[in-house]
Design a protein around this motif. Structure first.
Motif, mmCIF file in Angstrom:
data_model
loop_
_atom_site.group_PDB
_atom_site.id
_atom_site.type_symbol
_atom_site.label_atom_id
_atom_site.label_comp_id
_atom_site.label_asym_id
_atom_site.label_seq_id
_atom_site.Cartn_x
_atom_site.Cartn_y
_atom_site.Cartn_z
ATOM 1 N N THR A 201 0.886 -1.185 -0.001
ATOM 2 C CA THR A 201 0.110 0.030 0.202
ATOM 3 C C THR A 201 0.932 1.217 0.119
ATOM 4 O OG1 THR A 201 -0.076 -0.103 2.483
ATOM 5 C CG2 THR A 201 -1.738 -1.221 1.047
ATOM 6 N N SER A 202 0.180 2.457 -0.205
ATOM 7 C CA SER A 202 0.906 3.657 -0.121
ATOM 8 C C SER A 202 1.683 3.883 1.120
ATOM 9 C CB SER A 202 0.044 4.702 -0.553
ATOM 10 O OG SER A 202 -0.597 4.577 -2.032
ATOM 11 N N SER A 203 0.900 3.686 2.299
ATOM 12 C CA SER A 203 1.532 4.052 3.510
ATOM 13 C C SER A 203 2.862 2.969 3.796
ATOM 14 C CB SER A 203 0.527 3.871 4.733
ATOM 15 O OG SER A 203 -0.150 2.520 4.536
ATOM 16 N N GLU A 204 2.481 1.929 3.452
ATOM 17 C CA GLU A 204 3.677 0.768 3.589
ATOM 18 C C GLU A 204 5.062 1.241 2.787
ATOM 19 O OE1 GLU A 204 1.224 -3.321 4.952
ATOM 20 O OE2 GLU A 204 1.872 -2.915 2.524
ATOM 21 N N LEU A 205 4.637 1.680 1.531
ATOM 22 C CA LEU A 205 5.691 1.723 0.725
ATOM 23 C C LEU A 205 6.455 3.407 1.181
ATOM 24 C CD1 LEU A 205 7.302 1.678 -1.914
ATOM 25 C CD2 LEU A 205 5.577 3.167 -3.193
ATOM 26 N N GLN A 206 5.750 4.245 1.817
ATOM 27 C CA GLN A 206 6.472 5.459 2.531
ATOM 28 C C GLN A 206 7.331 4.991 3.657
ATOM 29 O OE1 GLN A 206 3.435 8.205 3.319
ATOM 30 N NE2 GLN A 206 3.242 8.964 1.106
ATOM 31 N N MET A 207 6.667 4.072 4.533
ATOM 32 C CA MET A 207 7.365 3.582 5.635
ATOM 33 C C MET A 207 8.905 2.931 4.942
ATOM 34 S SD MET A 207 4.425 2.228 8.240
ATOM 35 C CE MET A 207 5.645 1.637 9.253
ATOM 36 N N ARG A 208 8.731 1.867 4.215
ATOM 37 C CA ARG A 208 9.858 1.384 3.664
ATOM 38 C C ARG A 208 10.782 2.159 3.038
ATOM 39 N NH1 ARG A 208 9.540 -4.092 2.512
ATOM 40 N NH2 ARG A 208 10.880 -3.737 0.809
ATOM 41 N N ARG A 209 10.452 3.309 2.387
ATOM 42 C CA ARG A 209 11.367 4.339 1.764
ATOM 43 C C ARG A 209 12.086 5.177 2.828
ATOM 44 N NH1 ARG A 209 8.383 6.774 -3.626
ATOM 45 N NH2 ARG A 209 8.571 4.782 -5.079
ATOM 46 N N SER A 210 11.106 5.355 3.749
ATOM 47 C CA SER A 210 11.725 6.120 5.027
ATOM 48 C C SER A 210 12.888 5.451 5.748
ATOM 49 C CB SER A 210 10.678 6.794 5.952
ATOM 50 O OG SER A 210 9.991 5.600 6.441
ATOM 51 N N GLY A 211 12.828 3.968 5.856
ATOM 52 C CA GLY A 211 13.699 3.057 6.330
ATOM 53 C C GLY A 211 14.912 3.223 5.867
ATOM 54 N N LEU A 212 14.769 3.442 4.420
ATOM 55 C CA LEU A 212 16.174 3.192 3.671
ATOM 56 C C LEU A 212 17.030 4.044 4.066
ATOM 57 C CD1 LEU A 212 14.480 2.358 0.268
ATOM 58 C CD2 LEU A 212 15.563 0.573 1.925
ATOM 59 N N PRO A 213 17.009 5.578 4.163
ATOM 60 C CA PRO A 213 18.100 6.321 4.353
ATOM 61 C C PRO A 213 18.981 5.927 5.584
ATOM 62 C CG PRO A 213 15.971 7.540 4.006
ATOM 63 C CD PRO A 213 15.735 6.144 4.197
ATOM 64 N N VAL A 214 18.053 5.366 6.703
ATOM 65 C CA VAL A 214 19.105 5.065 8.019
ATOM 66 C C VAL A 214 20.108 4.176 7.500
ATOM 67 C CG1 VAL A 214 18.965 4.552 10.108
ATOM 68 C CG2 VAL A 214 17.081 5.641 9.327
ATOM 69 N N THR A 215 19.661 3.158 6.799
ATOM 70 C CA THR A 215 20.705 2.172 6.471
ATOM 71 C C THR A 215 21.665 2.679 5.572
ATOM 72 O OG1 THR A 215 18.963 0.459 6.252
ATOM 73 C CG2 THR A 215 20.903 0.009 5.065
ATOM 74 N N ASP A 216 21.330 3.700 4.351
ATOM 75 C CA ASP A 216 22.355 4.437 3.644
ATOM 76 C C ASP A 216 23.100 5.118 4.446
ATOM 77 O OD1 ASP A 216 20.949 3.032 1.514
ATOM 78 O OD2 ASP A 216 19.544 4.881 1.093
ATOM 79 N N VAL A 217 22.637 5.992 5.355
ATOM 80 C CA VAL A 217 23.576 6.645 6.196
ATOM 81 C C VAL A 217 24.784 6.023 6.994
ATOM 82 C CG1 VAL A 217 23.878 8.426 8.124
ATOM 83 C CG2 VAL A 217 22.117 8.586 6.437
ATOM 84 N N ALA A 218 24.390 4.584 7.510
ATOM 85 C CA ALA A 218 25.164 4.116 8.184
ATOM 86 C C ALA A 218 26.292 3.321 7.244
ATOM 87 C CB ALA A 218 24.474 2.640 9.022
ATOM 88 N N LEU A 219 25.666 2.801 5.870
ATOM 89 C CA LEU A 219 26.656 2.136 4.964
ATOM 90 C C LEU A 219 27.619 3.466 4.458
ATOM 91 C CD1 LEU A 219 27.572 -0.065 3.207
ATOM 92 C CD2 LEU A 219 25.701 0.898 1.573
ATOM 93 N N ILE A 220 27.050 4.615 4.449
ATOM 94 C CA ILE A 220 28.117 5.786 3.977
ATOM 95 C C ILE A 220 29.092 6.044 5.059
ATOM 96 C CG2 ILE A 220 28.154 8.163 3.380
ATOM 97 C CD1 ILE A 220 25.376 7.733 1.947
ATOM 98 N N PHE A 221 28.592 6.055 6.462
ATOM 99 C CA PHE A 221 29.554 6.376 7.487
ATOM 100 C C PHE A 221 30.841 5.268 7.514
ATOM 101 C CE2 PHE A 221 30.679 5.817 11.876
ATOM 102 C CZ PHE A 221 31.249 6.940 12.176
ATOM 103 N N VAL A 222 30.276 3.932 7.418
ATOM 104 C CA VAL A 222 31.286 2.849 7.342
ATOM 105 C C VAL A 222 32.357 2.953 6.414
ATOM 106 C CG1 VAL A 222 31.643 0.358 7.219
ATOM 107 C CG2 VAL A 222 29.726 1.443 8.766
ATOM 108 N N LEU A 223 31.901 3.048 5.021
ATOM 109 C CA LEU A 223 32.768 3.366 3.985
ATOM 110 C C LEU A 223 33.587 4.477 4.043
ATOM 111 C CD1 LEU A 223 30.042 2.516 1.238
ATOM 112 C CD2 LEU A 223 31.931 1.044 1.966
ATOM 113 N N THR A 224 33.182 5.606 4.708
ATOM 114 C CA THR A 224 34.006 6.843 4.751
ATOM 115 C C THR A 224 35.183 6.642 5.730
ATOM 116 O OG1 THR A 224 31.988 8.288 4.479
ATOM 117 C CG2 THR A 224 33.802 8.974 5.567
ATOM 118 N N ILE A 225 34.828 5.827 6.996
ATOM 119 C CA ILE A 225 35.828 5.415 7.799
ATOM 120 C C ILE A 225 36.851 4.503 7.276
ATOM 121 C CG2 ILE A 225 36.269 4.449 9.952
ATOM 122 C CD1 ILE A 225 34.967 7.016 10.438
ATOM 123 N N GLY A 226 36.519 3.688 6.279
ATOM 124 C CA GLY A 226 37.254 2.677 6.028
ATOM 125 C C GLY A 226 38.184 3.351 4.791
ATOM 126 N N VAL A 227 37.695 4.383 4.134
ATOM 127 C CA VAL A 227 38.463 5.183 3.191
ATOM 128 C C VAL A 227 39.520 5.815 3.945
ATOM 129 C CG1 VAL A 227 38.470 7.033 1.263
ATOM 130 C CG2 VAL A 227 36.742 5.014 1.327
#
Length: 294
Positions: A201-227
């Motif tokens: 549904t539209s609400s579920e899709l929005q929730m899934r999309r809102s949860g993605l940036p947290v994962t992206d930020v953590a991934l970017i942070f780990v990659l930055t530290i590694g670099v």
């Protein structure tokens, strides 16, 4: 006319007739003989021509066979197959010739053929989606109209509903509850691929999309530290290589300091042991003191 004249004319006619009878057959026989001779010569010429033609045909028929390139005819062509482009359903793969390529290449692609994997492809992802609708696609290869497609609406604990859409693409509008669809790809009435989709549904899709940036930020942070760590290590190695003499002297001084300390400690230990070995009291001192006290 007198009888004498009549007799002369009759004799003349007989003479002419006799001459004709004697001369014409001889001439005719001569002509016939010449014709027969000419015919014989003609037959002989034809026979010679036929003989020559037969000899030429025989020579052509029994001509020595042309020598073929044995090196090309004896080459054994070895074929291997490339990896399939898909892990399930239908895809394509390359047929590679490993021996006998027309050029000096060790391998050459002969053709591209269809390959198949397991029929069930599990749950797939939509082609495109928005908050209002979703576009789903069946598994297929070119040409797209070669296959037959059957779309089904899956219902829990109930029989599936077959949809009227028989194309490879299905566009679905979102509803107030999640939906599940399945597409079967058929080739000659045989199922070659099956894939399922979940429509949130539209609400579920929005929730899934809102949860993605947290994962992206953590991934970017780990990659930055590694670099940063990798860059620091690289600069440290470069510094050590450039200033190797100073680094070597520094580590030499560090290594000599513990040796000096150990030598000093050993000398102190020897001094203490030598002091312990000295006599603590003079002999007879106690007797002299005791006598003086008395």
């Amino acid at each position: 006319m007198s009888p004498r004249g009549t007799g002369c004319s009759a004799g003349l006619l007989l003479t002419v007739g006799w001459l004709l009878l004697t001369v014409l057959p001889s001439a005719r026989g001569t002509n016939v003989t010449a014709a027969v001779q000419d015919a014989g010569l003609a037959h002989e010429g034809e026979g010679e021509e036929e003989t020559e033609n037969n000899d030429s045909e025989t020579a052509e028929n029994y001509a020595p066979p042309e020598t073929e390139d044995v090196s090309n005819t004896n080459v054994v062509k070895e074929v291997e197959f490339g990896l399939c482009t898909v892990t399930c359903g239908i895809g394509v793969r390359e047929v590679i010739l490993t021996n006998g390529c027309p050029t000096s290449e060790s391998k050459c692609v002969v053709r591209v053929e269809e390959c198949r994997g397991p029929v069930d492809c599990g749950w797939g992802k939509p082609i495109s989606e928005s908050l209002e609708s979703v576009r789903l696609g069946c598994i297929h290869t070119s040409p797209i109209n070669r296959f037959k497609y059957i779309w089904k609406l899956l219902r829990p604990d109930q029989q599936s509903i077959v949809l009227e859409n028989d194309s490879a693409i299905l566009e679905v509008r979102r509803e107030n509850h999640p939906l599940a669809f399945e597409c079967d790809t058929l080739d000659n009435n045989e199922i070659v691929a099956t894939i399922k989709f979940t429509i949130y549904t539209s609400s579920e899709l929005q929730m899934r999309r809102s949860g993605l940036p947290v994962t992206d930020v953590a991934l970017i942070f780990v990659l930055t530290i590694g670099v940063i760590i990798c860059v620091f290590i690289i600069f440290l190695l470069i510094f050590i290589i450039v200033n190797w003499a100073a680094v070597k002297a520094f580590w030499g001084a560090k290594a000599s300091t513990p040796e000096v300390q150990s030598e000093q400690s050993s000398a102190r230990y020897k001094d203490s042991t030598s002091l312990d070995q000295l006599p603590t009291e003079m002999p007879g001192e106690d007797d002299a003191l005791s006598e003086w006290n008395e």
